[in-house]
Write a protein that holds these residues in place. Structure first.
Motif, PDB file in Angstrom:
ATOM      1  N   SER A 159       2.118 -11.102   3.679  1.00 43.49           N
ATOM      2  CA  SER A 159       1.563  -9.664   4.147  1.00 43.49           C
ATOM      3  C   SER A 159       1.557  -8.153   2.863  1.00 43.49           C
ATOM      4  N   LEU A 160       2.815  -8.585   1.981  1.00 42.38           N
ATOM      5  CA  LEU A 160       3.320  -7.064   1.456  1.00 42.38           C
ATOM      6  C   LEU A 160       1.772  -7.458   0.365  1.00 42.38           C
ATOM      7  N   PRO A 161       1.612  -6.252  -0.991  1.00 43.62           N
ATOM      8  CA  PRO A 161       0.415  -6.252  -2.103  1.00 43.62           C
ATOM      9  C   PRO A 161       1.294  -6.976  -2.703  1.00 43.62           C
ATOM     10  N   ALA A 162       0.399  -7.574  -3.671  1.00 48.03           N
ATOM     11  CA  ALA A 162       0.846  -8.359  -4.251  1.00 48.03           C
ATOM     12  C   ALA A 162       1.770  -8.427  -5.286  1.00 48.03           C
ATOM     13  N   GLN A 163       2.267  -6.810  -5.858  1.00 45.73           N
ATOM     14  CA  GLN A 163       2.874  -6.137  -6.856  1.00 45.73           C
ATOM     15  C   GLN A 163       4.531  -6.182  -6.824  1.00 45.73           C
ATOM     16  N   GLN A 192       2.157  -2.642 -13.037  1.00 47.80           N
ATOM     17  CA  GLN A 192       1.967  -2.527 -12.115  1.00 47.80           C
ATOM     18  C   GLN A 192       1.179  -0.850 -12.481  1.00 47.80           C
ATOM     19  N   SER A 193       0.607  -0.218 -11.607  1.00 44.53           N
ATOM     20  CA  SER A 193      -1.237   0.382 -12.163  1.00 44.53           C
ATOM     21  C   SER A 193       0.199   1.753 -11.832  1.00 44.53           C
ATOM     22  N   ASP A 194       1.365   2.393 -11.044  1.00 35.99           N
ATOM     23  CA  ASP A 194       1.538   3.617 -11.042  1.00 35.99           C
ATOM     24  C   ASP A 194       2.499   3.626 -12.451  1.00 35.99           C
ATOM     25  N   HIS A 195       2.629   2.312 -13.229  1.00 34.55           N
ATOM     26  CA  HIS A 195       3.856   2.573 -14.508  1.00 34.55           C
ATOM     27  C   HIS A 195       3.500   3.803 -14.793  1.00 34.55           C
ATOM     28  N   ASN A 196       5.357   4.029 -15.725  1.00 40.03           N
ATOM     29  CA  ASN A 196       5.443   5.466 -16.427  1.00 40.03           C
ATOM     30  C   ASN A 196       5.489   4.797 -17.901  1.00 40.03           C
ATOM     31  N   PRO A 197       4.160   5.374 -18.004  1.00 40.31           N
ATOM     32  CA  PRO A 197       3.805   5.427 -19.578  1.00 40.31           C
ATOM     33  C   PRO A 197       5.509   5.448 -20.731  1.00 40.31           C
TER      34      PRO A 197
END
Ligand SMILES: CC(C)=CCC/C(C)=C/COP(=O)(O)OP(=O)(O)O
Length: 586
Positions: A219-223, A255-260
């Motif tokens: 049930s966890l989000p994919a990432q 990861q969409s929230d990665h630090n660029p």
């Protein structure tokens, strides 16, 4: 290892045709001084298209460039400026972040991306503060687990009692925590940092968390699910640093929230260090070719790439370039001596060789058969060269220590040969302890202790001259020996070896099947990891730098010898390809 054989003097050729010989069709990417772009040198004639390339035979290609400086000079490295800029940005971010948990998360990210080495002082200053503050009672399980893990893995002796407040009066973890999935995830990650004694709370945490987490995984989000899946398969703490950095950078990029900033820095740095490794490999190959040992000894293993893979495992920090080179040389010579004892040498010759090594004198070489002389002298010269290097750099006279580590190893080979020839089987403890020496563990760690040279004192150097060796050395060495036996048992049985740790475990612990023997070995490996964790936080005997190397040796052993299908890399050839020759493109 294999100490008891049913046949004598087989001359198995493990050499050039086997995995990691020099016929590997992979490019060495190199930028000659002053050039504006890379060239790729292919180590076989089957070169890949679409790159500027020089296609020549393996050794010729490498040798052609050995007159060039070993490392790419920073002034011609166009990426250096950008890297420095990004590093400064990362440093600023670390100091700007105020919440302790956020700071720890950021450090975790930086270290997993493989760039923690550059921010070591900043990171240690933060962790020192985190270690000295009292744990805040309101901190939830996730924050507490993170704090515990980050401190333990960075060698701060935080007590596992900080988890006590999550237990009830029966010392069971509170059932309501089952719903705190992130907390349970951090608890799972903490367990592997346990020490040998008095940490029942972590065993209890293991009971509590693993089953619950497996249940909630779907049930966890994919990432998060992918990350937790990785942690359950093999905790980050047990993974070889450079391989894990590569794997994690690729995962982090999705990861969409990665630090660029961190992502760009990690990618640039990964590729930069990879080209540094390629230059080191050129140097090792030049040395190996010039030494010509395997030209004379056709039975011996010719695997400079494998030797170098070990060194990248033991010494992932970019600053240890010359240590990697020297270590790879010692492993290359070790493999040849191992082959003399394991497959080629007759008992009478082995006695002469051991005697000559104990005398450690070029005069002793005269009594040896021709094929042994070249090997003897190669070892003699290499050891002297390393001693000279240490003397020049640090002013220490280390010949007695290095010599003693080789004598110890070769006496260990002789013990195995006698077990084999006398037909009597050792007991498990005798076998494993001797096997630590013959796997080269002590030899490698003693050499690196002086080559790295951090924290060396008269007192701790003396510990290397007497048995038992320091705990960190023997625990890591035992992990290496056990993984070696797990990995090579099949080949050795086919070769006629009648004893290995699997057989001895089965015999002494009354186990019915090989599978049970393997499981028992894995449990022992887990126990030795606890010892290593204990050494990492206590640093009683040895300096931190060499303890870290010992942990890395345990990590690299699993990589080299665990052949099962992995979700990311499937075998050693793939590791070499990814680590040394395939740039990261994000
Ligand atoms: C970091 C170091 C020291 C690496 C050397 C590794 C090693 C065990 C080499 C011998 O291989 P092997 O599998 O042929 O060994 P054995 O014959 O002893 O089983």
């Amino acid at each position: 290892m294999g100490c008891i054989r049913s046949t004598t003097h087989t001359s198995t050729n493990y050499g050039i045709n086997s995995r990691l010989g020099l016929s590997f069709p992979v490019p060495i990417i190199y930028r000659p001084a002053g050039a504006s772009r890379n060239i790729s040198i292919y180590m076989s004639s089957s070169a890949a298209p679409n790159v500027t390339q020089v296609v020549v035979g393996a050794n010729d290609a490498l040798l052609q460039y050995t007159h060039q400086p070993m490392l790419i000079p920073s002034e011609v490295d166009a990426d250096t400026e950008r890297r420095d800029y990004l590093l400064e940005k990362a440093r600023q971010e670390l100091s700007r972040t105020t919440k302790p948990t956020d700071k720890l998360k950021l450090i975790d990210m930086i270290q997993r991306l493989g760039i923690g080495f550059y921010l070591e002082d900043d990171i240690n200053a933060i962790l020192r503060t985190q270690f000295s503050v009292n744990v805040i009672d309101e901190e939830d399980l996730s924050a507490t687990g993170l704090r515990f893990r980050m401190l333990r893995q960075n060698s701060f002796p935080i007590s596992s009692d900080i988890f006590k407040r999550f237990q009830d009066q029966n010392e069971k973890f509170d059932e309501t925590l089952t719903n705190d999935t992130l907390g349970v995830i951090e608890l799972v990650r903490s367990i592997i940092h346990g020490e040998p004694k008095g940490e029942e709370i972590l065993e209890e945490a293991m009971e509590f968390s693993k089953t619950r987490l497996k249940r909630s995984l779907s049930s966890l989000p994919a990432q998060i699910k992918a990350d937790v899946g990785q942690a359950l398969e093999l905790p980050t703490h047990l993974r070889m640093a450079r391989l894990e950095a590569r794997r994690f950078i690729e995962q982090y990029a999705t990861q969409s929230d990665h630090n660029p900033i961190l992502l760009e820095l990690a990618t640039l740095d990964y590729n930069h260090v990879q080209s540094q490794h390629q230059m080191e490999l050129v140097e090792i190959t030049r040395w190996w070719k010039q030494l010509g040992l395997v030209d004379q000894l056709s039975f011996a293993r010719d695997r400079p790439l494998e030797c170098f893979l070990w060194t990248v495992g033991l010494l992932p920090e970019p600053k240890y370039s010359s240590c990697r080179i020297e270590l790879a040389k010692t492993i290359a010579v070790l493999l040849v001596i191992d082959d003399i004892f394991d497959t080629y040498g007759k008992m009478d010759d082995l006695i002469l060789f051991t005697d000559a090594i104990q005398r450690w004198d070029l005069g002793a070489m005269e009594s040896l058969p021709e094929y042994m002389k070249i090997c003897y002298m190669a070892l003699y010269n290499l050891t002297n060269e390393i001693c000279y290097k240490v003397l020049k750099e640090n002013g220490w006279t280390v010949l007695p220590y290095l010599k003693s580590s080789w004598i110890d190893m070769i006496e260990g080979f002789m013990v195995e040969a006698k077990w084999f020839n006398g037909g009597c089987a050792p007991n498990l403890e005798e076998y494993v302890e001797n096997g630590v020496s013959t796997a080269g563990s002590y030899m490698a760690l003693v050499h690196l202790f002086f080559l790295i040279g951090e924290g060396v004192t008269e007192q701790n150097a003396q510990l290397l001259m007497k048995k038992p060796y320091p705990k960190a050395f023997s625990s890591a060495g035992r992990i290496l020996r056990l993984w070696d036996d797990l990995g090579t048992a099949k080949e050795e049985q086919e070769r006629g070896d009648l004893a290995s740790s699997i057989n001895l475990f089965m015999k002494e612990r009354n186990l019915a099947t090989e599978e049970e023997g393997r499981e028992c070995i894995l449990e022992d490996i887990y126990g030795y990891w606890k010892d290593l964790n204990g050494e990492l936080v206590s640093q009683k005997e040895m300096p931190l730098a060499i303890i870290k190397v010992a942990l890395n040796m345990a990590r690299a052993s699993q990589v080299v010898y665990k052949h099962e299908e992995d979700s990311y890399f499937s075998n050693v050839d793939n590791y070499v390809q990814a680590l040394l020759f395939t740039p990261l493109i994000i």
